[in-house]
Structures are given as structure tokens and as C-alpha cells.
Design an enzyme around this catalytic site. Structure first.
Site, short mmCIF file in Angstrom:
data_model
loop_
_atom_site.label_atom_id
_atom_site.label_comp_id
_atom_site.label_asym_id
_atom_site.label_seq_id
_atom_site.Cartn_x
_atom_site.Cartn_y
_atom_site.Cartn_z
CG ASP A 1 -1.66 1.13 1.45
OD1 ASP A 1 -2.23 1.81 0.48
OD2 ASP A 1 -1.38 1.80 2.68
CG ASP B 1 -1.92 7.75 0.59
OD1 ASP B 1 -1.11 8.53 0.50
OD2 ASP B 1 -2.54 7.46 -0.40
C1 XBP Z 1 -5.51 6.11 1.11
C2 XBP Z 1 -6.45 7.05 0.76
C3 XBP Z 1 -6.20 8.07 -0.42
C4 XBP Z 1 -5.73 9.28 0.21
C5 XBP Z 1 -5.84 10.66 -0.88
O1 XBP Z 1 -5.23 5.12 0.25
O2 XBP Z 1 -7.59 6.94 1.16
O3 XBP Z 1 -7.57 8.18 -0.84
O4 XBP Z 1 -6.37 9.71 1.35
O5 XBP Z 1 -5.49 10.20 -2.17
P1 XBP Z 1 -4.22 3.90 0.22
P2 XBP Z 1 -6.25 10.50 -3.36
O6 XBP Z 1 -3.74 3.90 1.70
O7 XBP Z 1 -4.75 2.80 -0.20
O8 XBP Z 1 -2.90 4.23 -0.70
O9 XBP Z 1 -6.82 11.93 -3.26
O10 XBP Z 1 -5.30 10.44 -4.51
O11 XBP Z 1 -7.40 9.56 -3.48
MG MG Z 2 -3.04 3.10 3.46
#
Ligand code: XBP
Ligand code: MG
Length: 256
Positions: free
Chosen positions: A9, A11
Site C-alpha cells: 500500500d 498512503d
Molecule cells: C489512502 C486514501 C487516499 C488518500 C488520498 O489510500 O484513502 O484516498 O487519502 O488520495 P491507500 P487521493 O492507503 O490505499 O494508498 O486524493 O489521491 O485519492
Molecule cells: Mg494506506
């Protein structure tokens, strides 16, 4: 079963990004002349909705319902989110983020051990590129054989779609891989695709329910930066290395 690939993953897992996402959302709102401001507490609740565009749509439905009658609502949200993505990438390029403890080390070690690397995220492709281009190790973007992003799945996590599509592109079975996640939404997506998961909770997800994960550790860690074991077995190790991943993979499959 041999461990063949690691599916990361982004974020919260590769880097603590959510405060920067929050800052970029708020800057985009101000730039569009909106008086919206997402504070930390509210953002923590909004994170239940994965995907920035989906998060804005949810916020409008719950807090700004007068906007629901806009005939161009979907394209208006898309433009607002595109501006947020540009702002986020600019902040990342300016050096606002670093990878979490142990991430760069484990990526290097996994490559050296011949493990295949992939990404399965709900965030935008531009954000993944910005993060991996702005943080060492250099050229790490090319180390990921498959990069599955928000643009590649109609349904965001906790739906398993992104993991299923990344597995198909790798031509691997879920039992050949481990997912590395930070959130309950991510864990549910990985479990839904039949994957075993290792969890390193992030600032916004520490209180979440990670039942179903093989193990929960505070971070990947490294020499001088031991992880804190939150749930599961550390097999005598103090940081996540390839040998430990292989042990967790075998124990998760019930074959150790
Ligand atoms: C985390 C998320 C993302 C970010 C914002 O996703 O929910 O939506 O908060 O990114 P992961 P965007 O942990 O699966 O990477 O605004 O580009 O959607
Ligand atoms: Mg994440």
C-alpha cells in the site's frame, strides 16, 4: 508455497502521507473559493471513505447537500480533486515527505533476495510517482513491476478490486504474496483478495481493528530502530527483513 512478491500500500504504509493530503485538500478548497476546512478530527472520520474524489463526494452528501443539485457535480468534484492532486504532488516534490522507518531498507533487501515488488493503492498515479521520485532510494519507482492505483480500480478499498487486478498483472496467486498495509480498509481489501497481510499502523489508523492480519508491528524498523510488536509473533526479530517475511508467510499459510 514460496513467497514470490510483496504488495505495498502507499498512503500510511510507504510514508505518513495523510496530513499532507489533508493540507492539499484544504488548499484546494481555499483555491476554489470554498470556506470548507477539514480539521484532523474530521479528516480522521472522513478517511473511512477511501479515495479523494469519493471522500469529497461523501463530504458534500453529508455536509453540503445544497450542492447535490449541481448538474455538473461529478466533473466539478473531479476538477477540485485534480487541483488537490497537483497541490499534493508539488508539496511532495518540495520535500515534505520521507519514507517510513525501514521501508527503503526492506525494498532494497527484498530486491536483492529476488522478491517481486508491486503497489496496490487507492491514491492517484501522479502521487505515487511524486512520492517515489522525491524520496530515496533513487529510481525506486522502477523497482515496482506493477503499480496499481486509484485510476485502475472502479471500486476503492476496502473493495479487493485493486489487489485482484495487481495479482492478475503479476500472474501470481494470492498465496504466493504478502500485502503490507496500514489501515483496516486496506486489510479488508487484501483479505478480500485472499492475501495474507502484515500491518504497520499509521498516525490515523492506530486505533483500527486489524483482526485477520498475520502480524501487526509499529513499523518495519531497522538496526537501531526496533519495531514494537502489537499482535502476532516476531520470531525473535526486532525489524522486518526477508527472512521474517518468509516466516510470517509460512505461518499465515499454516505451513510452518
Ligand atoms: C489512502 C486514501 C487516499 C488518500 C488520498 O489510500 O484513502 O484516498 O487519502 O488520495 P491507500 P487521493 O492507503 O490505499 O494508498 O486524493 O489521491 O485519492
Ligand atoms: Mg494506506
Amino acid at each position: 508455497m514460496t513467497l514470490e512478491a510483496l504488495l505495498f500500500d502507499v498512503d500510511g504504509t510507504l510514508a505518513e502521507t495523510e496530513e499532507l493530503h489533508r493540507q492539499a485538500f484544504n488548499a484546494a478548497f481555499a483555491g476554489a473559493g470554498l470556506d470548507w476546512h477539514w480539521d484532523r478530527e474530521h479528516y480522521g472520520e472522513l478517511l473511512a471513505v477511501a479515495g479523494g474524489r469519493e471522500r469529497i463526494a461523501h463530504y458534500i452528501a453529508t455536509s453540503q447537500p445544497e450542492l447535490l443539485s449541481r448538474p455538473d457535480l461529478a466533473s466539478w468534484i473531479a476538477a477540485l480533486h485534480a487541483d488537490k492532486t497537483r497541490r499534493f504532488a508539488a508539496l511532495v516534490k518540495a520535500g515534505a515527505l520521507s519514507l517510513r522507518s525501514g521501508v527503503a531498507r526492506l525494498l532494497r533487501e527484498a530486491r536483492a533476495a529476488g522478491l517481486r515488488l508491486a503497489i496496490a493503492t487507492t491514491t492517484s498515479r501522479a502521487n505515487v510517482h511524486a512520492l517515489l521520485e522525491a524520496t530515496p532510494p533513487p529510481r525506486a519507482l522502477n523497482w515496482f513491476e506493477v503499480i496499481g492505483t486509484g485510476e485502475d480500480a472502479a471500486a476503492k478499498k476496502p473493495d479487493p478490486e485493486i489487489y485482484i487486478s495487481v495479482l492478475a498483472r503479476l500472474a501470481l496467486e494470492p498465496c504466493d504474496c504478502l500485502a503490507i498495509e496500514d489501515s483496516a480498509n486496506g486489510l479488508r481489501a487484501a483479505l478480500g483478495a485472499g492475501l495474507l497481510s502484515i500491518i504497520t499502523p499509521s498516525a490515523y489508523t492506530v486505533e483500527e481493528d486489524f483482526s485477520g492480519a498475520v502480524v501487526v508491528v509499529s513499523e518495519l524498523g531497522g538496526p537501531g530502530h526496533p519495531f514494537r510488536l502489537i499482535r502476532g509473533t516476531a520470531h525473535g526479530k526486532v525489524c522486518v527483513d526477508v527472512e521474517l517475511l518468509r516466516q510470517w508467510h509460512a505461518s499465515g499459510l499454516g505451513s510452518d
